[in-house]
Scaffold this active site. Structure first.
Site, PDB file in Angstrom:
ATOM      1  N   GLU A 253      40.882  43.629  35.998  1.00 21.78           N
ATOM      2  CA  GLU A 253      40.775  43.178  37.209  1.00 21.78           C
ATOM      3  C   GLU A 253      38.972  43.774  36.320  1.00 21.78           C
ATOM      4  O   GLU A 253      38.862  44.429  36.158  1.00 21.78           O
ATOM      5  CB  GLU A 253      40.937  43.560  37.878  1.00 21.78           C
TER       6      GLU A 253
ATOM      7  N   LYS B  82      42.798  34.129  42.219  1.00 17.67           N
ATOM      8  CA  LYS B  82      43.516  34.553  42.864  1.00 17.67           C
ATOM      9  C   LYS B  82      43.348  34.245  43.998  1.00 17.67           C
ATOM     10  O   LYS B  82      42.680  33.771  44.823  1.00 17.67           O
ATOM     11  CB  LYS B  82      42.708  36.040  43.056  1.00 17.67           C
TER      12      LYS B  82
ATOM     13  N   CYS C 243      45.693  42.064  40.801  1.00 20.42           N
ATOM     14  CA  CYS C 243      45.615  43.069  41.512  1.00 20.42           C
ATOM     15  C   CYS C 243      46.335  43.523  42.653  1.00 20.42           C
ATOM     16  O   CYS C 243      47.164  43.197  42.619  1.00 20.42           O
ATOM     17  CB  CYS C 243      44.515  43.522  41.485  1.00 20.42           C
TER      18      CYS C 243
END
Length: 283
Positions: A43, A115, A156
């Site tokens: 990321e 995300k 993440c």
């Protein structure tokens, strides 16, 4: 298909696009020299700033010049690239997307995942992180077919939501889970490896987790510990130095996925009638 070599990268991104690109280029060259077909980058691989405004200021569309450089890198090295956490221009001037972009060895964007779980948290003794201040959430669950398996794209903080990974495995038929990250040091020390191994075991998928590592600026440090885990939950690759800029190489094999799923057939034992999200109201 047989075993395929893949590489998971680790780096300390800064607020400098050119420096970060040079680092990624070097990691890609290392992966190519090792005979890898895929390199997974963490990321914020292209930029990690010290403020939301700084990150917003460099955000670009996916057809912009920065992504074009990474597409050309993939084509030059004949390497698939998992680009985790690209600052993509968002729906309005105040928000970007945190986008995981999968690029083929021919330099084409195959899939993009924005995300969906944003990291808004205040940990005692650590900086306050409120991702939603400058990032808009995505709304799609994404998988992609590749020469080395059916790949799921996440980023993440998604790691903490097992229902997403259940959907990726049991509804989307994923074989490999890509989880690029920039975990904080306190949360990484407590939860990074145990959560990754849990996701691998629960889904019977390979997990490839590329991580940011070390001190990025005066406000931010990342845990590192890039890792590859097999569908049985065994660690099969890990960067030798948990904080160094480097790659580690591992082999993935869809025959291993098939063997584990045959010996432990959890897909056939699931009670879809009781708890599956596809169940309609009243059933």
């Amino acid at each position: 298909m047989g075993p395929v070599k893949i590489a998971v990268g680790q780096m300390t991104a800064k607020n400098d696009l050119l420096t970060n690109y040079s680092t990624c280029e070097r990691l890609c060259q290392q992966a190519a020299e090792a005979g890898c077909k895929l390199l997974c980058l963490p990321e914020c691989f292209s930029f990690l700033g010290s403020s939301d405004q700084e990150s917003l200021s460099i955000a670009e569309p996916l057809d912009g010049p920065l992504m074009e450089k990474y597409k050309q890198l993939a084509q030059t090295q004949q390497m698939w690239l998992s680009l985790g956490g690209f600052q993509e221009k968002g729906p309005d001037p105040e928000h970007r997307y945190n986008s995981h972009v999968l690029v083929s060895a021919s330099g084409e964007i195959v899939s993009t995942y924005r995300k969906i779980h944003l990291f808004d948290i205040d940990i005692p003794g650590a900086p306050v992180l409120k991702e939603s201040r400058g990032t808009a959430p995505g709304s799609d669950v994404v998988v992609a077919d590749t020469p080395f398996g059916r790949v799921a794209l996440t980023v993440c903080y998604d790691l903490r939501f097992p229902e997403l990974f259940q959907e990726l495995r049991f509804s989307k038929s994923a074989d490999i889970l890509l989880i690029p990250a920039a975990f904080t040091v306190p949360t990484g020390e407590a939860h990074w490896e145990v959560l990754l191994r849990a996701r691998a075991i629960e889904t019977q998928c390979y997990v490839i987790a590329a991580a940011q590592a070390g001190q990025h600026n005066e406000k931010r440090a990342s845990y590192g510990h890039s890792i590859v885990i097999d569908p049985w939950g065994k660690v099969i690759g890990k960067c030798e130095d948990p904080l160094a800029t480097d790659i580690c190489v591992a082999e993935i094999d869809l025959d291993t996925v098939s063997s584990i799923r045959t010996r432990m057939p959890i897909a056939t034992h699931r009670r879809y009638d009781l708890y599956d999200s596809r169940r309609s109201d009243g059933e």
